[in-house]
Design an enzyme around this catalytic site. Structure first.
Site, mmCIF file in Angstrom:
data_model
loop_
_atom_site.group_PDB
_atom_site.id
_atom_site.type_symbol
_atom_site.label_atom_id
_atom_site.label_comp_id
_atom_site.label_asym_id
_atom_site.label_seq_id
_atom_site.Cartn_x
_atom_site.Cartn_y
_atom_site.Cartn_z
ATOM 1 N N GLU A 1 -25.107 -60.149 50.844
ATOM 2 C CA GLU A 1 -24.793 -58.746 51.134
ATOM 3 C C GLU A 1 -23.840 -58.686 52.322
ATOM 4 O O GLU A 1 -24.060 -59.349 53.330
ATOM 5 C CB GLU A 1 -26.047 -57.935 51.483
ATOM 6 C CG GLU A 1 -26.824 -57.379 50.334
ATOM 7 C CD GLU A 1 -27.821 -56.306 50.786
ATOM 8 O OE1 GLU A 1 -27.518 -55.571 51.760
ATOM 9 O OE2 GLU A 1 -28.893 -56.200 50.169
ATOM 10 N N GLU B 1 -34.956 -57.908 51.757
ATOM 11 C CA GLU B 1 -34.956 -57.754 53.221
ATOM 12 C C GLU B 1 -36.327 -57.578 53.858
ATOM 13 O O GLU B 1 -36.425 -57.258 55.046
ATOM 14 C CB GLU B 1 -34.038 -56.602 53.654
ATOM 15 C CG GLU B 1 -32.578 -56.838 53.289
ATOM 16 C CD GLU B 1 -31.627 -55.782 53.792
ATOM 17 O OE1 GLU B 1 -30.405 -56.027 53.757
ATOM 18 O OE2 GLU B 1 -32.084 -54.701 54.225
#
EC number: 3.2.1.25
Length: 879
Positions: A554, A457
């Site tokens: 995710e 991320e």
């Protein structure tokens, strides 16, 4: 499109050698704190927290509020020391090294009171030359500095500009500046885990002594000759030659089951030397490939590499040889802008089904072989084929990857950088370079690992401006980002392992990110790469809120672990949803309220006058909500694999967040701390089934898609039944004509306006009926029985309290639960408390009077123990 072909070897260890001895320093050490006021014995491998607990000086670190009470442990500077006698004559050896496989984290090392080196990276392997300081009787000290204090010092010293984030959100109760220390990032806290920045020697430590030469490591790279259609293997071995003269000899490489044996002459000059061998495997030999779970066998071949060198020196390595290819396909898709993002294994497109792996404990010495096998067996038992080893944890121990090889679990391997920007000063980069080079050499042999990813991320954090960086300063951080992940990590991967793809981040736009200069304006695009998606406010039963992306790596929803798990680390006053303990344990801002809000959209919240009953019912309801939400989202991704709708689709991966827990607390996990299955994990067993019917509504029309992960086409029928909440007999049943379900596809099998479905089934309304459906052939079930709610259960008409009984019997090591119900029961939950094991199914909709469920114990237990611990709950018990 890039093709990555791989012949892999899983290292099994070295044989004995005539001129090498190894002496382990595992076992008892002495540990003392910074001012010397506290001294105690401690085990190596291990950490300070574990040593304190084992000596009775602290409680279980996970009990109640001990993550705060024991913060002092991580803020002190501890010293590990040991005196030992080497059981061989040192003077007979030309070279003696101290090998540290893992030091956590910042330390100065003294050997016989001489400083021989320092460590600053938990993920690196350290080797120190102690030839000139070692004696028959020796002392060794590792003087640790608190990683928390070290990180603060490093951040303070970085004066040119800030490297955010400084600290985690207050709700996480964590430590600051974790991005300045090469240590397990989540050890400073996360939104599902506590802050325990450990200190200690967390892996093996030993003395190695040798003459003539020593094999430091060998690694290997596959070469596939397309024109000849045959495999070749390049083996690279690195030696430390301490002889003053060249060392000659031969190498024999043998893979008996492939009828391969080749001999090579070598000569090693003094110093650090590399030997490269090229092994040809005849194309006339049939080679069986390694396949992911559910797609074939995990075939491997035993190989030996024997170095017969001058002076009678023999060095032998044994390895497991695996053959498989992996391709990351990024190519145009008809009817959609952007590029595909999916994997081919051995030329076959595979939908990646699975979850995200985090460290199984804050204290790695508690992660046993038994626990690893239990957790990973639960992965394949739930029909998963993939785990993403998330970048905020650790590069897992060798046994983890060996088990993944054995079980057929594909691994998406992040490098250990997560949710932060990172410094790029030379010292930091040097440490990262050593870390990455070592981990590539250590892990590249495993067929289970199918991709390297630079971080978790961080591209999104930078480009979506999580840290409120001014527009004028952004180029500085982009330059640092490219320096770290592209110019360093990527280059190391390309040099050390050309056998599998590399992406810079997750989420990322893959090839589009590269085209945009390694950072994309929108790294979470539905048209490229992978996405991470979380939405706790929108109704999770509405599939239209989910992204029809190429790959979902995710996504998820929180729930609380079972009462039997929480009970071990809490006391009576903690057992309510709004207790100080419940608020303390929740590290995600607003998490408890979000769970109740999402549950309240479709379920009546518990109203018992008994506080403990309300707490247990609320725990149950959060697990129902989580399971149903992730089910809806995952089924949406699976049915989107073969279609493009409104220019979006071709989804080829669903990895929900997260698989496992690091402690006993609310989280996104489907496996509780210790391995107990939540309701979500039982649901995963069904929604990841290789053959699955998926039901959903669109514009008041009910659709059923068939989803197949199989390699072959099969003839089958679809059965659709409508049940009333008030009766155990179905209102109506419809069986389709035979059809052929194509392997590897998701297609529409059935559609009918809901109004017609209800009219066809007599007196049904949305509120009074529920739909079930399954795939079968020749009266044999091919798929799980799935279901579709026509309204929220809180609006159900005719639903009454179900009396469910169970008769338990034993058949060998398995226990049989024969259930009987007085009424239709949604989300039937069977619980045996703390008895380790799993049921064959759980959390199910019981629409028939009887049902048989199996229980598989993980440890020896008895029928009597099960009967005493057994409890059954359904949704009707809390209404």
């Amino acid at each position: 499109m890039r093709l990555h072909l791989l012949l892999l070897l899983a290292l099994c260890g070295a044989g004995t050698t005539a001129a090498e001895l190894s002496y382990s320093l595992r076992g008892n050490w002495s540990i003392c704190n910074g001012n010397g006021s506290l001294e105690l014995p401690g085990a190596v491998p291990g950490c300070v927290h574990s040593a304190l607990f084992q000596q009775g000086l602290i409680q279980d670190s996970y009990y109640r509020f001990n993550d705060l009470n024991y913060r002092w442990v991580s803020l002190d500077n501890w010293t590990y020391s040991k005196e030992f006698k080497i059981p061989f004559e040192i003077s007979k050896w030309q070279k003696v090294n101290l090998i540290l496989e893992g030091v956590d984290t910042v330390s100065k090392i003294l050997f016989n009171e001489v400083t021989i080196g320092e460590t600053d990276n938990m993920f690196n392997r350290y080797s120190f030359d102690i030839t000139n300081v070692v004696r028959d009787v020796n002392s060794i000290e590792l003087r640790f500095q608190s990683a928390v204090l070290y990180a603060a010092q490093q951040s303070k010293a970085h004066t040119r500009y800030q490297v955010p984030p400084d600290c985690p959100p207050l709700v996480q109760k964590g430590e600051c500046h974790v991005n300045f220390v090469r240590k397990e990032q989540c050890s400073f806290s996360w939104d599902w885990g506590p802050s325990f920045p450990t200190q200690g020697i967390w892996k093996d430590v030993r003395i190695e002594a040798y003459n003539i030469c020593h094999l430091n490591y060998f690694t290997f790279s596959p070469i596939y000759d397309k024109s000849a259609q045959e495999w070749n293997l390049e083996i690279e071995s690195t030696f430390d030659v301490v002889s003053s003269k060249p060392v000659g000899g031969q190498v024999i490489v043998a893979i008996p089951k492939l009828q391969t044996q080749q001999t090579y002459s070598i000569e090693l000059q003094p110093g650090k030397r590399i030997v490269e061998l090229f092994v040809n495997i005849s194309k006339n030999i049939t080679v069986e490939t390694w396949w992911p779970h559910g797609h074939g066998n995990q075939t491997g071949y035993n190989m030996t590499v024997l170095f017969e060198l001058d002076g009678g020196l023999n060095i032998e390595k044994s390895a497991k040889v695996y053959f498989r290819t992996v391709e990351l396909i990024e190519e145009p898709i008809k009817g959609s802008p952007g590029l595909s993002f999916y994997f081919k294994i051995n030329g076959f497109p595979i939908f990646l089904k699975g979850s995200n792996w985090i460290p199984a404990d804050s204290f790695q010495d508690r992660v046993t072989s038994e626990l690893l096998r239990l957790l990973l067996q639960s992965v394949v038992d739930a029909n998963m084929n993939t785990l993403r080893v998330w970048g905020g944890g650790i590069y897992e121990q060798d046994e983890f990857y060996e088990l993944c090889d054995e079980l057929g679990i594909m691994v998406w391997q992040d490098f250990m950088f997560a949710c932060a920007l990172y410094p790029t000063d030379q010292g930091f980069l040097d440490s990262v370079t050593a870390e990455v080079a070592y981990q590539i050499k250590r892990l590249k042999s495993h067929p289970s690992i199918i991709i390297w990813s630079g971080n978790n991320e961080n591209e999104e954090a930078l480009m979506m401006n999580w840290y409120h960086i001014s527009f004028t300063d952004r180029p500085i951080y982009i330059k640092d980002y490219v320096t770290l992940y592209v110019k360093n990590i990527r280059e190391l991967v390309l040099a050390g392992d050309k056998s599998r793809p590399f992406i810079t981040s997750s989420p990322t736009n893959g090839a589009e990110t590269v085209a945009e200069g390694w950072v994309s304006q929108n790294p979470n695009s539905n048209y490229f790469g992978d996405v991470h998606f979380y939405d706790y406010i929108s109704d999770c039963w509405n599939w239209k809120v989910f992204p029809k992306a190429r790959f979902a790596s995710e996504y998820g929803y929180q729930s609380w672990p079972s009462f039997s798990t929480l009970e071990k680390v809490s006391s009576t006053e903690d057992w309510s949803f709004n207790s100080k303990f419940s608020l303390h344990r929740q590290h995600h801002e607003g998490g408890n309220k979000q769970m109740l809000y999402q549950a309240g959209l479709h379920f009546k919240l518990p109203q018992s006058t008994d506080p403990l009953r309300t707490f247990k019912d609320t725990i149950y309801l959060t697990q129902v909500m989580q399971a149903q939400c992730v089910k809806t989202e995952t089924e949406f991704y699976r049915r989107s694999s073969s279609e493009i709708v409104d220019q979006q689709g071709h989804t080829m991966g669903a990895l929900y967040w997260q698989l496992n827990d690091i402690w006993q607390a609310p989280s996104w996990a489907s496996l509780e701390y210790g391995g107990k299955w939540k309701m979500l994990h039982y649901f995963a067993q069904n929604f990841f089934a290789p053959l699955l019917p998926v039901g959903f509504e669109n514009e008041n029309t009910f659709y059923i898609y068939g989803v197949s992960d199989l390699h072959s086409d099969y003839s089958m029928t679809l059965t659709v039944r409508v049940h009333t909440w008030s009766s155990l007999e179905p209102m109506c049943s419809h069986v389709t004509e035979h059809f052929v379900m194509k392997g590897g596809e998701a297609v529409c099998l059935y559609e009918e306006p809901v109004s017609e479905l209800l009219r066809r089934c007599g007196n049904c309304t949305r509120e009074s009926c529920v739909v079930s459906f399954y795939l079968s052939a020749d009266h044999e079930l091919l798929s799980p029985t799935n279901y579709h709610f026509l309204s929220s259960p809180k609006e159900a008409v005719g639903l009454c309290k179900a009396q469910i009984t169970a008769i338990i019997s034993q058949q060998g090591d398995i226990f049989v639960f024969d259930l009987e119900t007085s009424a239709v029961a949604p989300f039937v939950w069977l619980d045996v408390g703390s008895i380790p094991g799993r049921f064959s199914d759980n959390g199910f909709l019981m629409t028939e009077k009887t049902r048989t469920i199996l229980f598989y114990p993980w440890e020896p237990t008895s029928k009597n123990e099960l009967e005493q611990s057994f409890h059954v709950t359904s949704l009707t018990d809390i209404y």
